[in-house]
Write a protein that holds these residues in place. Structure first.
Motif, PDB file in Angstrom:
ATOM      1  N   ASP A   1       0.831  -1.191   0.000  1.00  0.00           N
ATOM      2  CA  ASP A   1       0.000   0.000   0.000  1.00  0.00           C
ATOM      3  C   ASP A   1       0.879   1.259   0.000  1.00  0.00           C
ATOM      4  OD1 ASP A   1      -2.962   0.899   0.674  1.00  0.00           O
ATOM      5  OD2 ASP A   1      -1.588   2.156   1.805  1.00  0.00           O
ATOM      6  N   SER A   2       0.389   2.298  -0.685  1.00  0.00           N
ATOM      7  CA  SER A   2       1.147   3.546  -0.803  1.00  0.00           C
ATOM      8  C   SER A   2       1.491   4.156   0.553  1.00  0.00           C
ATOM      9  CB  SER A   2       0.325   4.534  -1.630  1.00  0.00           C
ATOM     10  OG  SER A   2       1.100   5.625  -1.994  1.00  0.00           O
ATOM     11  N   GLU A   3       0.633   3.924   1.547  1.00  0.00           N
ATOM     12  CA  GLU A   3       0.867   4.500   2.881  1.00  0.00           C
ATOM     13  C   GLU A   3       1.866   3.669   3.692  1.00  0.00           C
ATOM     14  OE1 GLU A   3      -0.594   7.389   3.895  1.00  0.00           O
ATOM     15  OE2 GLU A   3      -1.479   7.492   1.883  1.00  0.00           O
ATOM     16  N   ALA A   4       2.251   2.483   3.192  1.00  0.00           N
ATOM     17  CA  ALA A   4       3.115   1.582   3.963  1.00  0.00           C
ATOM     18  C   ALA A   4       4.484   2.210   4.211  1.00  0.00           C
ATOM     19  CB  ALA A   4       3.284   0.268   3.209  1.00  0.00           C
TER      20      ALA A   4
ATOM     21  N   VAL B   1       7.699   1.544   3.907  1.00  0.00           N
ATOM     22  CA  VAL B   1       8.634   0.605   3.276  1.00  0.00           C
ATOM     23  C   VAL B   1      10.053   0.994   3.670  1.00  0.00           C
ATOM     24  CG1 VAL B   1       9.475  -0.290   1.085  1.00  0.00           C
ATOM     25  CG2 VAL B   1       7.063   0.263   1.337  1.00  0.00           C
ATOM     26  N   LYS B   2      10.836   0.011   4.136  1.00  0.00           N
ATOM     27  CA  LYS B   2      12.244   0.300   4.409  1.00  0.00           C
ATOM     28  C   LYS B   2      13.078  -0.959   4.251  1.00  0.00           C
ATOM     29  CE  LYS B   2      12.102   0.030   9.472  1.00  0.00           C
ATOM     30  NZ  LYS B   2      10.855  -0.569   9.877  1.00  0.00           N
ATOM     31  N   VAL B   3      14.394  -0.781   4.370  1.00  0.00           N
ATOM     32  CA  VAL B   3      15.311  -1.903   4.224  1.00  0.00           C
ATOM     33  C   VAL B   3      15.750  -2.353   5.607  1.00  0.00           C
ATOM     34  CG1 VAL B   3      17.512  -2.643   3.241  1.00  0.00           C
ATOM     35  CG2 VAL B   3      16.080  -1.024   1.998  1.00  0.00           C
TER      36      VAL B   3
ATOM     37  N   VAL C   1      13.726  -5.746   1.747  1.00  0.00           N
ATOM     38  CA  VAL C   1      12.695  -4.712   1.796  1.00  0.00           C
ATOM     39  C   VAL C   1      11.568  -5.195   2.706  1.00  0.00           C
ATOM     40  CG1 VAL C   1      10.982  -3.421   0.467  1.00  0.00           C
ATOM     41  CG2 VAL C   1      13.223  -3.866  -0.518  1.00  0.00           C
TER      42      VAL C   1
ATOM     43  N   TRP D   1       7.730  -3.958   4.698  1.00  0.00           N
ATOM     44  CA  TRP D   1       6.682  -2.959   4.890  1.00  0.00           C
ATOM     45  C   TRP D   1       5.851  -3.306   6.106  1.00  0.00           C
ATOM     46  CZ3 TRP D   1       7.640  -5.374   0.217  1.00  0.00           C
ATOM     47  CH2 TRP D   1       6.892  -6.521  -0.056  1.00  0.00           C
TER      48      TRP D   1
ATOM     49  N   ASP E   1       6.064  -0.261  -6.919  1.00  0.00           N
ATOM     50  CA  ASP E   1       7.292  -0.813  -6.322  1.00  0.00           C
ATOM     51  C   ASP E   1       8.522  -0.492  -7.172  1.00  0.00           C
ATOM     52  OD1 ASP E   1       6.419  -2.562  -8.272  1.00  0.00           O
ATOM     53  OD2 ASP E   1       6.511  -4.363  -7.022  1.00  0.00           O
TER      54      ASP E   1
ATOM     55  N   ILE F   1      20.350  -2.833  -1.874  1.00  0.00           N
ATOM     56  CA  ILE F   1      19.279  -1.878  -1.601  1.00  0.00           C
ATOM     57  C   ILE F   1      19.580  -1.203  -0.274  1.00  0.00           C
ATOM     58  CG2 ILE F   1      17.377  -2.853  -2.940  1.00  0.00           C
ATOM     59  CD1 ILE F   1      16.486  -4.295  -0.422  1.00  0.00           C
ATOM     60  N   SER F   2      19.139   0.017  -0.124  1.00  0.00           N
ATOM     61  CA  SER F   2      19.427   0.756   1.109  1.00  0.00           C
ATOM     62  C   SER F   2      18.323   1.764   1.379  1.00  0.00           C
ATOM     63  CB  SER F   2      20.770   1.488   0.976  1.00  0.00           C
ATOM     64  OG  SER F   2      20.720   2.386  -0.110  1.00  0.00           O
ATOM     65  N   ASN F   3      18.301   2.235   2.612  1.00  0.00           N
ATOM     66  CA  ASN F   3      17.376   3.317   2.942  1.00  0.00           C
ATOM     67  C   ASN F   3      17.979   4.622   2.448  1.00  0.00           C
ATOM     68  OD1 ASN F   3      15.343   1.833   4.476  1.00  0.00           O
ATOM     69  ND2 ASN F   3      17.016   1.439   5.905  1.00  0.00           N
ATOM     70  N   PRO F   4      17.162   5.545   1.948  1.00  0.00           N
ATOM     71  CA  PRO F   4      17.718   6.829   1.514  1.00  0.00           C
ATOM     72  C   PRO F   4      18.358   7.542   2.704  1.00  0.00           C
ATOM     73  CG  PRO F   4      15.384   6.624   0.923  1.00  0.00           C
ATOM     74  CD  PRO F   4      15.705   5.498   1.832  1.00  0.00           C
TER      75      PRO F   4
ATOM     76  N   TYR G   1      10.071   1.838  -4.795  1.00  0.00           N
ATOM     77  CA  TYR G   1       9.032   2.012  -3.774  1.00  0.00           C
ATOM     78  C   TYR G   1       8.785   3.499  -3.508  1.00  0.00           C
ATOM     79  CZ  TYR G   1       9.347  -2.996  -2.976  1.00  0.00           C
ATOM     80  OH  TYR G   1       9.341  -4.354  -3.140  1.00  0.00           O
ATOM     81  N   GLU G   2       8.472   4.234  -4.571  1.00  0.00           N
ATOM     82  CA  GLU G   2       8.149   5.666  -4.469  1.00  0.00           C
ATOM     83  C   GLU G   2       9.258   6.460  -3.791  1.00  0.00           C
ATOM     84  OE1 GLU G   2       3.690   6.260  -3.572  1.00  0.00           O
ATOM     85  OE2 GLU G   2       4.271   4.480  -2.468  1.00  0.00           O
TER      86      GLU G   2
ATOM     87  N   LYS H   1      11.122   5.453  -1.367  1.00  0.00           N
ATOM     88  CA  LYS H   1      11.326   5.089   0.030  1.00  0.00           C
ATOM     89  C   LYS H   1      12.558   4.202   0.199  1.00  0.00           C
ATOM     90  CE  LYS H   1       6.315   5.135   0.783  1.00  0.00           C
ATOM     91  NZ  LYS H   1       5.157   4.243   0.712  1.00  0.00           N
ATOM     92  N   VAL H   2      13.004   3.593  -0.908  1.00  0.00           N
ATOM     93  CA  VAL H   2      14.170   2.697  -0.894  1.00  0.00           C
ATOM     94  C   VAL H   2      15.040   3.050  -2.097  1.00  0.00           C
ATOM     95  CG1 VAL H   2      14.890   0.267  -1.185  1.00  0.00           C
ATOM     96  CG2 VAL H   2      12.922   0.824   0.267  1.00  0.00           C
ATOM     97  N   LEU H   3      16.377   2.946  -1.923  1.00  0.00           N
ATOM     98  CA  LEU H   3      17.286   3.155  -3.048  1.00  0.00           C
ATOM     99  C   LEU H   3      17.830   1.814  -3.511  1.00  0.00           C
ATOM    100  CD1 LEU H   3      19.393   6.258  -1.944  1.00  0.00           C
ATOM    101  CD2 LEU H   3      17.463   6.183  -3.526  1.00  0.00           C
ATOM    102  N   GLU H   4      17.917   1.640  -4.817  1.00  0.00           N
ATOM    103  CA  GLU H   4      18.427   0.401  -5.393  1.00  0.00           C
ATOM    104  C   GLU H   4      19.716   0.710  -6.137  1.00  0.00           C
ATOM    105  OE1 GLU H   4      16.239  -2.761  -8.184  1.00  0.00           O
ATOM    106  OE2 GLU H   4      16.605  -0.887  -9.238  1.00  0.00           O
TER     107      GLU H   4
END
Lengths: 257, 295
Positions: free
Chosen positions: A12-15, A17-19, A25, A27, A122, A222-225, B97-98, B100-103
């Motif tokens: 869901d768009s509101e989820a 989401v993180k690593v 990944v 959610w 996604d 993959i990483s968190n921004p 993921y919009e 929210k995550v970097l690949e």
């Protein structure tokens, strides 16, 4: 008129989401839903069925849990649903997904129109619709907001960044649908009941007579921004002019103008 | 350089640093359609075997690069925000993921097809009169559709390349003091926003709420369902900051928010904020900046 709506299941768009620490990944317990852009594809398909008669088949690649996204399409009014599910599909890239979808479309018996949402939430690349069209050798009509079918051809209005383009192509064709098509209808009570009882066939790659397409694109990390250490400084002052003066001063001090 | 009558554009490519420009100038490429463009580009790539084909990220190039990836038995990486080159291997960073995550990802086949997000790199300096090798090539006819009509939304809205974007949201339609209806109020609001954008040489952006409200066209929409932008300065006026909007603008270098609601999520992303009415503060800010910039 035989129409196939290709859909995907996404968080869901509101989820949130993180690593995770082990590089997956997550959610949390947020629900998986039909990709919101694909609801427009289902809506567009149902509108065309209403206008021209025929059937709408929802098609999805995903794990067993993706049945729920297909049930949503059935509850909206799709006639049938097909799930393509195989552990060997875990590492495919978008070209691979297009080859699998094209094979499934052929096994369904072809279609007059295949409709997609413009992108998924996604991966977000928006490349699977044109790639599926390319594999099938059919015309690709992207960013479609209006559809009119007439004697073996389709005329669409494409909502582009710089304007609206009217384009005509022969059927069969692949379309990606944007929100100008109209708000997706809510699943009806009868639709939900029908969807809950529906038999959804699950096809493996073997059923499609193919093995997993080798992926050219590989994810390596993959990483968190990076967390943006933003502390908003609220500018205050006696009068609007004084506040505007102070803000102008701050903006110019950043030396980006 | 694919199109009809593209000589001037080819010259510009030399001036921005291209050593060779391959021109396919053909009447069949006057209207952009995915198939003839993809078939022409794929044929060129098959004969000249590049390691890497770069595109800007636009609606068209997502489609074009995607089709060429099928033709060339390769893959495509879209909306890339950064890349690193090691020999002939290119590793890209792209949001998923919009955002929210970097690949980080690679394309192991050749050619590697990559679409770069607007302003992923600084623009090279233009060297007037610079020349290079011009090669002519043939178009490959593959039209699967015909263009029957076109109406431009408006001239030259390019929020993807703008260094400054001033955006309006639902707040542009809310000013009872004007005594106007919703649409007329929004028009006045976007006039004020347009004046500020124009002073700063920037573009006018909008939230989805403003576009859905019919206050401004889709070409201006910033966000997940519009355009993801990365200007140096982003001024959000009357935008509360829904997640889909924040995804589209949070890579701006400096974010300034003007909003009546001190609790609006937009302030979590902004460096500077003003809690107040855009109808009051946007003209005041325009005047203050005009004075300081000596314009």
């Amino acid at each position: 008129m035989k129409i196939i709506a290709c859909i995907k299941q996404v968080p869901d768009s509101e989820a949130k989401v993180k690593v995770t620490e082990n590089g997956q990944v997550t959610w949390g317990d947020a629900p998986l839903v039909i990709n919101p852009f694909d609801e427009y594809a289902v809506e567009g398909a149902l509108q065309q069925k209403e206008a021209n008669g025929g059937t709408v088949t929802a098609l999805c690649i995903g794990p067993e849990s993706a049945r729920e996204a297909l049930k949503h399409a059935l509850a909206m009014g799709a006639d049938e649903a097909v799930l393509v599910s195989d552990p060997a599909l875990n590492d495919i890239d978008s070209v691979g997904a297009a080859r699998v979808l094209a094979a499934a479309i052929v096994k369904i018996g072809g279609a007059d129109m295949v409709m997609f949402g413009r992108q998924t939430l996604d991966n977000g690349a928006g490349v699977t619709p044109p790639q599926t069209a390319r594999v099938l050798g059919w015309p690709m009509l992207g960013w479609v907001g209006q559809i009119k079918v007439d004697a073996g051809s389709v005329t669409v209005e494409r909502v582009l960044e710089e304007g609206r383009q009217t384009v005509k192509a022969n059927l069969p064709a692949v379309l990606s649908i944007v929100q100008s098509i109209g708000e997706p209808r809510y699943p009806s009570f009868m639709g939900i009941r029908k969807a809950s009882k529906a038999e959804i066939p699950v096809w493996s790659l073997g059923d499609l007579g193919m093995s997993a397409p080798a992926a050219a694109v590989k994810r390596i990390e993959i990483s968190n921004p990076p967390v943006r250490e933003t502390v908003c400084e609220i500018i205050t002052g006696e009068t609007p002019e004084a506040i505007a003066d102070a803000l102008a001063e701050k903006i110019l001090a950043e030396k980006i103008l | 350089m694919l199109g009809a009558g593209v000589d001037a554009a080819a010259q510009a490519a030399f001036e921005y640093g291209a050593d060779e420009v391959i021109v396919v100038d053909d009447a069949s490429l006057a209207d952009y359609r995915a198939e003839p463009f993809a078939s022409t580009l794929s044929a060129l790539a098959s004969s000249s075997t590049p390691d890497l084909i770069l595109f800007p990220t636009t609606a068209r190039t997502r489609e074009l690069s995607a089709m060429c990836a099928v033709d060339l038995n390769s893959g495509v990486l879209t909306d890339v925000s950064a890349l690193s080159v090691d020999g002939d291997k290119v590793t890209v960073t792209r949001p998923i993921y919009e955002g929210k995550v970097l690949e980080k990802a690679v394309c192991e086949a050749r050619p590697q097809l990559i679409t770069l997000r607007g302003r992923a790199f600084p623009k090279p300096a233009r060297e007037s009169g610079r020349a290079g090798a011009l090669t002519k090539a043939e178009a490959k006819a593959d039209a699967k559709s015909t263009v029957e009509g076109y109406s431009a939304t408006e001239a030259a809205v390019n929020i993807g390349d703008a260094a400054v974007i001033v955006s309006g949201g639902r707040g542009v339609s809310n000013n009872p003091a004007l005594g106007l209806d919703e649409k007329a109020t929004a028009q006045k609001g976007f006039e004020l926003i347009g004046e500020l954008a124009s002073l700063l040489g920037g573009a006018v952006g909008a939230s989805r709420a403003a576009v859905d409200g019919g206050y401004i066209t889709y070409a201006h929409q910033v966000g997940q369902t519009g355009k993801v932008v990365a200007p140096d300065l982003y001024i959000a006026c009357g935008i509360s900051g829904a997640i889909q909007h924040l995804v589209g603008m949070r890579n701006a270098k400096l974010i300034v928010a003007i909003n009546k609601d001190a609790e609006a999520p937009i302030f979590t992303q902004a460096r500077y904020g003003v809690v107040g009415d855009l109808f009051v503060f946007v003209p005041a800010l325009t005047a203050a900046l005009r004075k300081r910039l000596g314009k």
